[in-house]
Write an enzyme that holds these catalytic residues in place. Structure first.
Site, short mmCIF file in Angstrom:
data_model
loop_
_atom_site.label_atom_id
_atom_site.label_comp_id
_atom_site.label_asym_id
_atom_site.label_seq_id
_atom_site.Cartn_x
_atom_site.Cartn_y
_atom_site.Cartn_z
N HIS A 210 0.84 -1.19 0.00
CA HIS A 210 0.00 0.00 0.00
C HIS A 210 0.88 1.25 0.00
CE1 HIS A 210 1.17 -0.37 4.20
NE2 HIS A 210 0.91 0.93 4.32
N ASP A 212 0.79 5.25 1.74
CA ASP A 212 0.11 5.92 2.86
C ASP A 212 -0.61 7.18 2.37
OD1 ASP A 212 1.17 4.01 4.56
OD2 ASP A 212 2.90 5.25 5.13
N HIS A 268 4.81 0.14 -0.04
CA HIS A 268 5.56 -0.69 0.91
C HIS A 268 4.68 -1.80 1.46
CE1 HIS A 268 3.82 2.81 2.94
NE2 HIS A 268 3.69 2.05 4.02
N ARG A 278 8.38 -8.06 16.00
CA ARG A 278 8.70 -6.69 15.60
C ARG A 278 7.53 -5.76 15.92
NH1 ARG A 278 7.69 -3.96 10.73
NH2 ARG A 278 9.11 -2.24 10.36
O1 LIG Z 1 5.38 -1.77 10.16
C1 LIG Z 1 5.85 -1.20 9.20
O2 LIG Z 1 7.06 -1.18 8.98
C2 LIG Z 1 4.97 -0.49 8.21
C3 LIG Z 1 3.60 -0.14 8.72
C4 LIG Z 1 2.82 0.61 7.71
O3 LIG Z 1 3.13 0.65 6.56
C5 LIG Z 1 1.63 1.36 8.12
O4 LIG Z 1 1.19 1.25 9.29
O5 LIG Z 1 1.09 2.12 7.27
FE LIG Z 2 2.18 2.23 5.50
#
Ligand SMILES: O=C(O)CCC(=O)C(=O)O
Ligand SMILES: [Fe+2]
Length: 348
Positions: A210, A212, A268, A278
């Site tokens: 996706h 952001d 990403h 994580r």
């Molecule tokens: O956890 C991550 O590294 C990415 C999280 C992410 O892309 C988001 O919350 O929009």
């Molecule tokens: Fe994200």
């Protein structure tokens, strides 16, 4: 009726990957394609920072930032508060469960509904004040420390985001701060993510591909292994390897629109690991409610028509929650710079 608690699948105690989480093609390649692309590291104290940050935004839309000025101590505290939240029993976290149509709350990440399989992650999204959801989770006063930390973290990250936006604007030739200060709101949304160890990581995905809906996203992640990947080509992903003391920054759709398409939104996703739990703390920074986001007047002109129509952040979030990765296309009014034949009529 079956209660939410009964249908909630607890990732933290699972020892097998259920079908609903199993992707048919392996998602988590043990050797993620790194290719010739490496993730730029931008030092905010660098004398050439404007050029370097601008180029990083222009090429990949994602980079690591060091000497960012966010106190180590605040990063440690948000990490410890997030761990305190995610390690609670499921029924306690579910007191802050996200209600459909709402952004704030605990549960599967909001983008999950667009994907055929579930993600190996839990998220807690906070848009606006954290008091209501946090006091539902900790009715006995335990929310105060959580809320104070969330507020301090957001303030510190907001300062960094505003500083970086100024640098990027100057790179784009928008020198006068009166031409961009209106983009800066009080705070963004905070997304706390937890990716527990996964019994079959090659067949699971922490979060699907996706972009952001932000100006800039700033992300702090735990551990040394990483999990975030940035799209660098068709089916090609570069792992964003954590670097001590750094934060991850990526360009979101709002900045892409303002830049009139010059800065790409970084697509990403997140892969998971068999042993490593994580966490990531993601500051999704948008614009104040009344600001119309559109290609900046200084970046349009003869031969450079505006590629997108104007939207407010909330309007855009609404579109994104309906059509996710098609959202940008749905507000596009012109295909390509200089291509006058391709004006789209979106009133149809
Ligand atoms: O956890 C991550 O590294 C990415 C999280 C992410 O892309 C988001 O919350 O929009
Ligand atoms: Fe994200």
């Amino acid at each position: 009726m079956v209660s939410v608690e009964e249908t909630h699948f607890d990732l933290n105690s699972a020892n097998a990957l259920p079908d609903t989480y199993t992707w048919l093609t392996p998602q988590n390649q043990s050797q993620p394609s790194q290719g010739p692309v490496s993730i730029p590291v931008i030092d905010l104290d660098d004398i050439d920072v404007i050029d370097k940050i601008g180029r990083a935004c222009e090429v990949l839309g994602l980079f690591l930032v060091i000497n960012h000025g966010v106190p180590e101590e605040i990063l440690r505290r948000i990490e410890s508060e997030a761990r305190r939240f995610f390690s609670l029993p499921a029924d306690q976290k579910l007191r802050a469960k996200r209600i459909p149509g709402d952004f704030t709350g605990y549960g599967p990440l909001p983008i999950s509904k667009f994907f055929e399989k579930k993600f190996w992650s839990e998220g807690f999204t906070i848009l606006g004040s954290p008091i209501k959801p946090a006091s539902a989770v900790w009715p006995d006063g335990g929310h105060t420390q959580f809320c104070d930390t969330v507020n301090e973290y957001q303030q510190a990250i907001l300062k960094l985001q505003a500083r970086m936006l100024g640098l990027v604007m100057r790179y784009l030739g928008i020198e006068d701060e009166n031409d961009w200060l209106h983009y800066i709101g009080e705070k963004g949304a905070l997304q706390l993510n937890s990716y527990p160890p996964c019994p079959d990581p090659d067949r699971a995905l922490g979060l699907g591909a996706h972009g952001d809906s932000t100006l800039l996203t700033v992300l702090h992640q735990t551990g040394e292994k990483g999990g975030l990947q940035c799209k660098i080509g068709e089916d090609q992903w570069a792992l964003v390897t954590p670097k001590p003391g750094s934060l991850v920054v990526n360009v979101g759709d709002l900045l892409h629109i303002i830049s009139n398409g010059r800065l790409p939104t970084a697509v990403h996703r997140v892969i998971v690991d068999a042993d490593h739990h994580r966490y990531s703390f993601v500051n999704l920074w948008g614009t104040p409610p009344d600001v119309k986001v559109m290609p900046h007047p200084k970046l349009v002109g003869p031969g450079k028509p505006p590629l997108y129509r104007a939207v407010t952040w909330m309007e855009y979030l609404g579109i994104k929650t309906k059509i996710l990765n098609e959202a940008l296309d749905s507000i596009r009014v012109h295909e390509n710079l200089g291509d006058d034949e391709s004006i789209q009529n979106h009133n149809n």
